[in-house]
Write a protein that holds these residues in place. Structure first.
Motif, PDB file in Angstrom:
ATOM      1  N   TYR A   1      -2.602  27.234  40.816  1.00 12.51           N
ATOM      2  CA  TYR A   1      -3.351  28.420  40.415  1.00 12.51           C
ATOM      3  C   TYR A   1      -4.854  28.131  40.414  1.00 12.51           C
ATOM      4  N   GLY A   2      -5.238  26.981  39.860  1.00  7.33           N
ATOM      5  CA  GLY A   2      -6.653  26.620  39.824  1.00  7.33           C
ATOM      6  C   GLY A   2      -7.255  26.500  41.210  1.00  7.33           C
ATOM      7  N   LEU A   3      -6.514  25.880  42.117  1.00  3.58           N
ATOM      8  CA  LEU A   3      -7.030  25.723  43.478  1.00  3.58           C
ATOM      9  C   LEU A   3      -7.098  27.058  44.219  1.00  3.58           C
ATOM     10  N   VAL A   4      -6.115  27.913  44.010  1.00  7.19           N
ATOM     11  CA  VAL A   4      -6.134  29.237  44.640  1.00  7.19           C
ATOM     12  C   VAL A   4      -7.334  30.041  44.142  1.00  7.19           C
ATOM     13  N   ILE A   5      -7.585  29.978  42.848  1.00  2.00           N
ATOM     14  CA  ILE A   5      -8.730  30.701  42.280  1.00  2.00           C
ATOM     15  C   ILE A   5     -10.040  30.220  42.915  1.00  2.00           C
ATOM     16  N   GLU A   6     -10.186  28.911  43.068  1.00  2.00           N
ATOM     17  CA  GLU A   6     -11.416  28.385  43.663  1.00  2.00           C
ATOM     18  C   GLU A   6     -11.560  28.834  45.124  1.00  2.00           C
ATOM     19  N   VAL A   7     -10.476  28.815  45.879  1.00  5.44           N
ATOM     20  CA  VAL A   7     -10.524  29.261  47.282  1.00  5.44           C
ATOM     21  C   VAL A   7     -10.879  30.740  47.347  1.00  5.44           C
ATOM     22  N   LEU A   8     -10.250  31.548  46.495  1.00  2.00           N
ATOM     23  CA  LEU A   8     -10.531  32.988  46.498  1.00  2.00           C
ATOM     24  C   LEU A   8     -11.977  33.288  46.102  1.00  2.00           C
ATOM     25  N   GLN A   9     -12.535  32.486  45.216  1.00  2.00           N
ATOM     26  CA  GLN A   9     -13.941  32.674  44.855  1.00  2.00           C
ATOM     27  C   GLN A   9     -14.835  32.459  46.073  1.00  2.00           C
ATOM     28  N   GLY A  10     -14.471  31.506  46.894  1.00  2.00           N
ATOM     29  CA  GLY A  10     -15.249  31.252  48.106  1.00  2.00           C
ATOM     30  C   GLY A  10     -15.126  32.366  49.118  1.00  2.00           C
TER      31      GLY A  10
END
Length: 102
Positions: A54-63
């Motif tokens: 979830y944390g990694l998906v959130i960071e990718v989506l922010q980008g």
């Protein structure tokens, strides 16, 4: 958010502590909630994996969103918070197996 946005460049900032704490709580609650369904070892591994994913998906989506920027340090803080809780559970579970922990 200030206009224009200001980037916090400190790796050990309060923001990173908040990330670590949030993902520690996420893993803790996930482990407790999933234990009756999957059994303890599998539930805690799943909670740990879900928190990291979830944390990694959130960071990718922010980008990809354009309004926020992803930060590798945020992802690292998320992983550290989740890992601390998982490792505490793991150690306590091992000690209970050996009869060293109530």
């Amino acid at each position: 958010m200030p206009s224009p946005p200001e980037m916090i460049q400190e790796v050990l900032s309060w923001d990173k502590a908040q990330h670590a704490l949030a993902y520690a709580v996420f893993t803790l609650l996930g482990g407790w909630a999933l234990t009756p369904v999957f059994g303890a070892p599998r539930a805690w591994r799943l909670a740990f994996a879900l928190a990291i994913g979830y944390g990694l998906v959130i960071e990718v989506l922010q980008g990809l969103g354009g309004r926020r920027s992803p930060q590798l340090a945020d992802g690292a803080a998320d992983i550290i918070g989740a890992a601390v809780v998982y490792l505490i559970w793991f150690v306590v579970a091992r000690l209970r197996q050996k009869g060293s922990c109530p």
